[in-house]
Scaffold this motif. Structure first.
Motif, PDB file in Angstrom:
ATOM      1  N   GLU A 192      41.171  28.236  44.027  1.00  0.00           N
ATOM      2  CA  GLU A 192      41.728  28.838  42.820  1.00  0.00           C
ATOM      3  C   GLU A 192      40.989  30.113  42.447  1.00  0.00           C
ATOM      4  OE1 GLU A 192      41.631  25.883  39.811  1.00  0.00           O
ATOM      5  OE2 GLU A 192      43.244  24.666  40.683  1.00  0.00           O
ATOM      6  N   GLU A 252      41.978  32.820  44.888  1.00  0.00           N
ATOM      7  CA  GLU A 252      43.342  33.262  44.614  1.00  0.00           C
ATOM      8  C   GLU A 252      43.390  34.139  43.367  1.00  0.00           C
ATOM      9  OE1 GLU A 252      45.622  29.726  44.368  1.00  0.00           O
ATOM     10  OE2 GLU A 252      45.785  29.460  46.563  1.00  0.00           O
ATOM     11  N   LYS A 253      42.595  33.778  42.337  1.00  0.00           N
ATOM     12  CA  LYS A 253      42.554  34.585  41.114  1.00  0.00           C
ATOM     13  C   LYS A 253      41.983  35.980  41.401  1.00  0.00           C
ATOM     14  CE  LYS A 253      41.051  34.464  36.309  1.00  0.00           C
ATOM     15  NZ  LYS A 253      40.564  35.838  36.302  1.00  0.00           N
ATOM     16  N   ARG A 260      44.629  37.952  43.104  1.00  0.00           N
ATOM     17  CA  ARG A 260      45.660  38.383  42.155  1.00  0.00           C
ATOM     18  C   ARG A 260      45.172  39.543  41.291  1.00  0.00           C
ATOM     19  NH1 ARG A 260      46.458  32.756  41.566  1.00  0.00           N
ATOM     20  NH2 ARG A 260      45.277  32.810  39.601  1.00  0.00           N
ATOM     21  N   ASP A 261      43.916  39.438  40.814  1.00  0.00           N
ATOM     22  CA  ASP A 261      43.356  40.515  39.990  1.00  0.00           C
ATOM     23  C   ASP A 261      43.291  41.821  40.777  1.00  0.00           C
ATOM     24  OD1 ASP A 261      43.092  38.680  37.977  1.00  0.00           O
ATOM     25  OD2 ASP A 261      40.951  38.305  38.318  1.00  0.00           O
TER      26      ASP A 261
END
Length: 222
Positions: A156, A159-160, A163-164
């Protein structure tokens, strides 16, 4: 059938011997010899069960039941009275078997207590072993869950971060599309600084007194 029963008895097949004698007694209930032989077969079956080192509590209970039945068989033989003595029935022998079975009953009760105590210990050890195995399995499951949760959290987080980074890049691209490329402030500052330095040098050269004296000397020589 009596001969068949004795054959089974001689070959130590006591269970088959008892079955044959019971069938024979069903057909000849007044045959005293069959009653006596059945009592002897039950006695021998019980003794053999009690002498077995691997006996369980259930085996001891069955042996005690057989001994009680043998006692009843021998006592029933005494009910025949003197009428069977003339046919060669040995009452003394019957008394010996009766006393032996009664003494074996006392021994059987001791065997029963020992067997029950041993089975309780085995049961407790088995339960303790099962609890130990269950605890180890539970620890293994908990460890696997912790590792799984850790991996999921790391996934997670990664993935964050991805994404950022994608969002930041998208904002920069959108800004570039709407505003166009911006001048480099640093290059502009450097150009201004160079210009200032250049004008300063020219002013110094213009106002230099050494150059003025040189000009005057040259004019006087002329």
């Amino acid at each position: 059938m009596l001969y068949l029963a004795r054959t089974f008895y001689d070959f130590d097949k006591l269970h088959e011997c008892k079955n044959v004698l019971l069938k024979a007694l069903h057909m000849q209930p007044s045959n005293y010899t069959l009653w006596f032989d059945l009592g002897v077969a039950m006695q021998q079956f019980a003794v053999k069960s009690l002498q077995n080192e691997a006996k369980r509590a259930a085996d001891v209970r069955e042996a005690i039941r057989e001994l009680n039945l043998a006692v009843k068989m021998f006592k029933y033989c005494f009910s025949f009275g003197d009428k069977v003595i003339k046919y060669g029935f040995d009452m003394t022998k019957t008394k010996v078997h009766l006393k032996f079975c009664q003494s074996m009953l006392e021994t059987g009760n001791k065997h029963l207590k020992y067997a029950e105590h041993r089975e309780q210990q085995e049961l407790a050890e088995c339960r303790a072993q099962q609890e130990s195995v269950k605890a180890i399995a539970l620890q293994k499951i908990e460890k696997e869950l912790r590792e799984k949760n850790k991996l999921e959290m790391e996934k997670e987080v990664n993935e964050k971060k991805a994404r950022d980074a994608e969002e930041l890049l998208a904002r920069k691209l959108e800004k570039w599309k709407t505003q166009g490329p911006q001048p480099n402030d640093e290059n502009g500052d450097e150009s201004k600084s160079k210009k200032r330095k250049g004008s300063g040098k020219k002013q110094i050269q213009k106002d230099d007194p050494v150059d003025e004296d040189t000009d005057r000397a040259q004019k006087a020589a002329l």
